[in-house]
Write an enzyme that holds these catalytic residues in place. Structure first.
Site, PDB file in Angstrom:
ATOM      1  N   TYR A  57       0.822  -1.223   0.000  1.00 17.03           N
ATOM      2  CA  TYR A  57       0.000   0.000   0.000  1.00 17.03           C
ATOM      3  C   TYR A  57       0.854   1.271   0.000  1.00 17.03           C
ATOM      4  O   TYR A  57       0.412   2.300  -0.517  1.00 17.03           O
ATOM      5  CB  TYR A  57      -1.024  -0.031   1.149  1.00 17.03           C
ATOM      6  N   GLN A  91     -15.277   3.156  -5.825  1.00 12.45           N
ATOM      7  CA  GLN A  91     -14.632   1.952  -5.274  1.00 12.45           C
ATOM      8  C   GLN A  91     -13.137   2.203  -5.098  1.00 12.45           C
ATOM      9  O   GLN A  91     -12.424   1.382  -4.555  1.00 12.45           O
ATOM     10  CB  GLN A  91     -14.831   0.771  -6.223  1.00 12.45           C
ATOM     11  N   ASN A  92     -12.698   3.360  -5.596  1.00 10.15           N
ATOM     12  CA  ASN A  92     -11.257   3.630  -5.585  1.00 10.15           C
ATOM     13  C   ASN A  92     -10.809   4.150  -4.227  1.00 10.15           C
ATOM     14  O   ASN A  92     -11.514   4.904  -3.565  1.00 10.15           O
ATOM     15  CB  ASN A  92     -10.907   4.649  -6.666  1.00 10.15           C
ATOM     16  N   ASP A  94      -8.025   5.944  -4.110  1.00 11.89           N
ATOM     17  CA  ASP A  94      -7.281   7.185  -4.376  1.00 11.89           C
ATOM     18  C   ASP A  94      -8.136   8.401  -4.036  1.00 11.89           C
ATOM     19  O   ASP A  94      -9.344   8.285  -3.761  1.00 11.89           O
ATOM     20  CB  ASP A  94      -6.772   7.232  -5.833  1.00 11.89           C
ATOM     21  N   HIS A 109     -14.585   1.405  -0.653  1.00 12.74           N
ATOM     22  CA  HIS A 109     -13.523   0.474  -0.254  1.00 12.74           C
ATOM     23  C   HIS A 109     -12.411   1.163   0.532  1.00 12.74           C
ATOM     24  O   HIS A 109     -11.291   0.670   0.578  1.00 12.74           O
ATOM     25  CB  HIS A 109     -12.960  -0.238  -1.491  1.00 12.74           C
ATOM     26  N   GLY A 175     -15.771   2.977 -15.519  1.00 14.84           N
ATOM     27  CA  GLY A 175     -14.492   2.302 -15.300  1.00 14.84           C
ATOM     28  C   GLY A 175     -14.488   1.247 -14.217  1.00 14.84           C
ATOM     29  O   GLY A 175     -13.556   1.179 -13.427  1.00 14.84           O
ATOM     30  N   THR A 176     -15.528   0.423 -14.207  1.00 17.83           N
ATOM     31  CA  THR A 176     -15.510  -0.701 -13.262  1.00 17.83           C
ATOM     32  C   THR A 176     -15.996  -1.955 -13.973  1.00 17.83           C
ATOM     33  O   THR A 176     -16.946  -1.907 -14.754  1.00 17.83           O
ATOM     34  CB  THR A 176     -16.362  -0.427 -11.998  1.00 17.83           C
TER      35      THR A 176
END
Ligand code: APR
Length: 240
Positions: A57, A91-92, A94, A109, A175-176
């Protein structure tokens, strides 16, 4: 009485950050091709080798710090700044949506820029410029870990995400691969009268019935949509 503004809900995944230079997960050269999920993204992997998990990570965090939001993140933030009601569920892990200027962002997430207690998910600490090292502890003395939801763990933000989708007029999925539950099931929360549209360059992606598709990279597809919505002053699914 005035009508509430139509509500755009965005469900984003790794693909929205691909053009910022961040790898997706399930591409043939994606993150999971080179890093075994069970080693770096499960509670068992953490118990076995926390240093390895922290290193994994740290590398993600360093990459994200060095990268920038792209045209897709910026277009969504700009739409919100122009007065559209926009909620982002990502879901990112960032922080590109926030850095682009989006103000309502729910991280399904978790967040890579935050650490949390390994015994109590509610004890969270922003990392700022630091990474996590063994020996960094929460206020109760337990080792800190990334604030990331691992496989096999609960998704604490899921109920809130369901409430947001249930108030959508248009759900924009960007984008998933919709391969991970429960995130993929969020589409089922959409009101019957609402529309749903997917932006993803992979034409082989199976699209649920009734969902419109724009087979373009996010950095092209999302700004193209937001420009049309801004021009017409309303949300709609363009006909091709
Ligand atoms: N623009 C838009 N979409 C893109 C782009 C791009 N430039 N490049 C790739 N994509 C698409 C791919 O076609 C694919 O459908 O992004 C999607 C990425 O899918 P995944 O790698 O499966 O990522 P994601 O769906 O976000 O994964 C969900 O899985 O491992 C977990 O917790 C992790 O949040 C992650 C979750």
């Amino acid at each position: 009485m005035t009508q509430p503004a139509p509500h755009l809900v965005v469900l984003s995944g790794a693909g929205i950050s691909a053009e910022s230079g961040i790898q997706t997960f399930r591409a043939s050269d994606g993150l999971w091709a080179n890093h075994p999920i069970e080693e770096v993204a499960t509670p068992e992997g953490w118990a076995r080798d926390p240093e390895r998990v922290l290193r994994f990570y740290d590398a993600r965090r360093d990459q994200i710090r060095a990268a920038r939001p792209n045209a897709a993140h910026r277009a969504l933030a700009n739409l919100e700044a122009r007065g559209f009601e926009v909620s982002v569920i990502t879901q990112n892990i960032d922080d590109f949506h926030e850095r682009a200027g989006s103000r309502r962002v729910l991280h399904l997430h978790g967040e890579i820029m935050v650490s949390r207690s390994s015994v109590d998910a509610r004890m969270r600490y922003p990392l700022g410029k630091r990474n996590i090292v063994i020996g960094d502890v929460c206020d109760q003395g337990s080792q800190l870990r990334p604030d990331v939801v691992w496989f096999g763990e609960e998704v604490p933000a899921f109920a809130e995400a369901c409430d947001i989708v249930a108030r959508a007029d248009l759900l924009l999925v960007v984008g998933t691969s919709l391969a991970v539950m429960p995130a993929a099931s969020l589409i089922d929360e959409l009101p019957l009268a609402a529309a749903c549209m997917l932006v993803d360059p992979d034409e082989s992606l199976v699209v649920p019935p009734g969902v419109a598709r724009l087979a373009l990279p996010a950095g092209q597809g999302v700004p193209a949509l937001t420009r049309q919505w801004q021009r017409e002053g309303r949300l709609f699914v363009p006909q091709h």
